[in-house]
Scaffold this motif. Structure first.
Motif, short mmCIF file in Angstrom:
data_model
loop_
_atom_site.label_atom_id
_atom_site.label_comp_id
_atom_site.label_asym_id
_atom_site.label_seq_id
_atom_site.Cartn_x
_atom_site.Cartn_y
_atom_site.Cartn_z
N LYS A 44 -6.02 -7.32 6.28
CA LYS A 44 -5.50 -8.31 7.22
C LYS A 44 -6.63 -9.17 7.79
O LYS A 44 -6.42 -10.36 8.10
N ILE A 85 0.87 -1.18 0.00
CA ILE A 85 0.00 0.00 0.00
C ILE A 85 0.90 1.22 0.00
O ILE A 85 1.54 1.54 1.00
N THR A 139 -4.01 3.05 6.56
CA THR A 139 -4.09 2.27 7.79
C THR A 139 -5.39 1.47 7.86
O THR A 139 -5.39 0.28 8.22
N TRP A 157 -7.30 0.59 5.32
CA TRP A 157 -7.35 -0.44 4.27
C TRP A 157 -6.52 -1.65 4.67
O TRP A 157 -6.93 -2.79 4.47
N LYS A 158 -5.35 -1.41 5.24
CA LYS A 158 -4.52 -2.54 5.68
C LYS A 158 -5.26 -3.37 6.73
O LYS A 158 -5.20 -4.61 6.71
N LYS A 159 -5.96 -2.71 7.63
CA LYS A 159 -6.71 -3.42 8.66
C LYS A 159 -7.76 -4.33 8.03
O LYS A 159 -7.93 -5.49 8.44
N ILE A 209 1.40 -7.75 4.34
CA ILE A 209 0.91 -6.50 3.75
C ILE A 209 1.76 -5.36 4.29
O ILE A 209 1.84 -5.16 5.50
N ARG A 210 2.41 -4.63 3.40
CA ARG A 210 3.38 -3.63 3.82
C ARG A 210 3.05 -2.25 3.26
O ARG A 210 2.54 -2.13 2.14
N TYR A 211 3.37 -1.24 4.05
CA TYR A 211 3.26 0.13 3.57
C TYR A 211 4.50 0.49 2.76
O TYR A 211 5.63 0.12 3.11
#
Length: 231
Positions: A161, A140, A154, A156-158, A169-171
């Motif tokens: 996951k 992301i 933040t 979207w990653k949640k 999944i990495r920023y």
């Protein structure tokens, strides 16, 4: 919030007039150098969720890179870079500029009317680059200092996951979200009325319908909370 979608490296098509440049590069066109494998399929799946504006490109980045600004040396590859200046200008006017300008004009129109533009730029990355395995399933990419991009990333990653608990999944991986591309100039142009995220899918998942459906579901959950980003 108006939703904008784009895919800059969706295919490896070579226009007929320029096939002579790639007579010895047919295999290279099928690799990550030619296009982002799996990006156009993910783009098409996301598009069905209902975007206010969407545009995609399927001309190979080896002719002209739709995700590079005009001043970048990498705008043209080692294949198209041999062309004369006027021939390069023809390529820009016929393919690159209509794409970039149409997106830009629609985004400006929304921003000037007081709307907030949330832009997803869909990409995919090769699992192995220069013999090194990429350590992520999804990246992301965002600029942490630009508006609400950090909050959007933040959230979207949640959601991702929750759907893919075993995924890495990495920023801002495998690239930094603030570097040159289609998104970065729009941040400067539209300021606080714009947020852009470059979504990077590992191409090892390119043929997985289940993964695409999961990403779409995560995006739907993200957008459910759109109003919370302005409070």
């Amino acid at each position: 919030m108006k939703l904008f979608l784009s895919c800059e490296h969706g295919g490896n098509r070579v226009p007929e007039n320029y096939k002579f440049l790639f007579v010895n590069a047919s295999q290279l066109l099928e690799t990550h150098r030619g296009y982002d494998k799996g990006a156009i399929e993910l783009y098409n799946s996301l598009k069905l969720t209902g975007f206010d504006f969407a545009i995609s490109n399927e001309i190979t980045r080896l002719l002209v890179d739709f995700n590079r600004s005009l001043h970048r040396r990498s705008l043209f590859s080692e294949f198209s870079g041999v062309l004369r200046k006027d021939e390069k200008l023809t390529i820009l006017n016929k393919y690159y500029l209509p794409y970039r300008n149409l997106f830009r004009e629609n985004a400006i129109k929304m921003a000037e009317s007081g709307e907030f533009v949330f832009h997803i730029s869909v990409h995919a990355f090769t699992p192995v680059l220069n013999g090194i395995e990429r350590n992520a399933d999804i990246g992301i990419l965002y600029n942490p200092s630009h508006g609400i991009e950090k909050s959007l990333a933040t959230k979207w990653k949640k959601e991702l996951k929750f759907i893919f608990p075993d995924f890495k999944i990495r920023y801002n991986y495998p690239y930094l979200g603030k570097t040159d591309g289609h998104v970065a100039p729009l941040r400067k142009l539209l300021g606080k009325n714009y947020a852009g995220i470059e979504f990077e899918l590992n191409s090892k998942h390119s043929e997985s319908i289940e993964v695409r459906e999961g990403i779409v579901q995560s995006f739907k959950e993200l957008i459910k909370f759109r109003n919370s980003f302005f409070t």
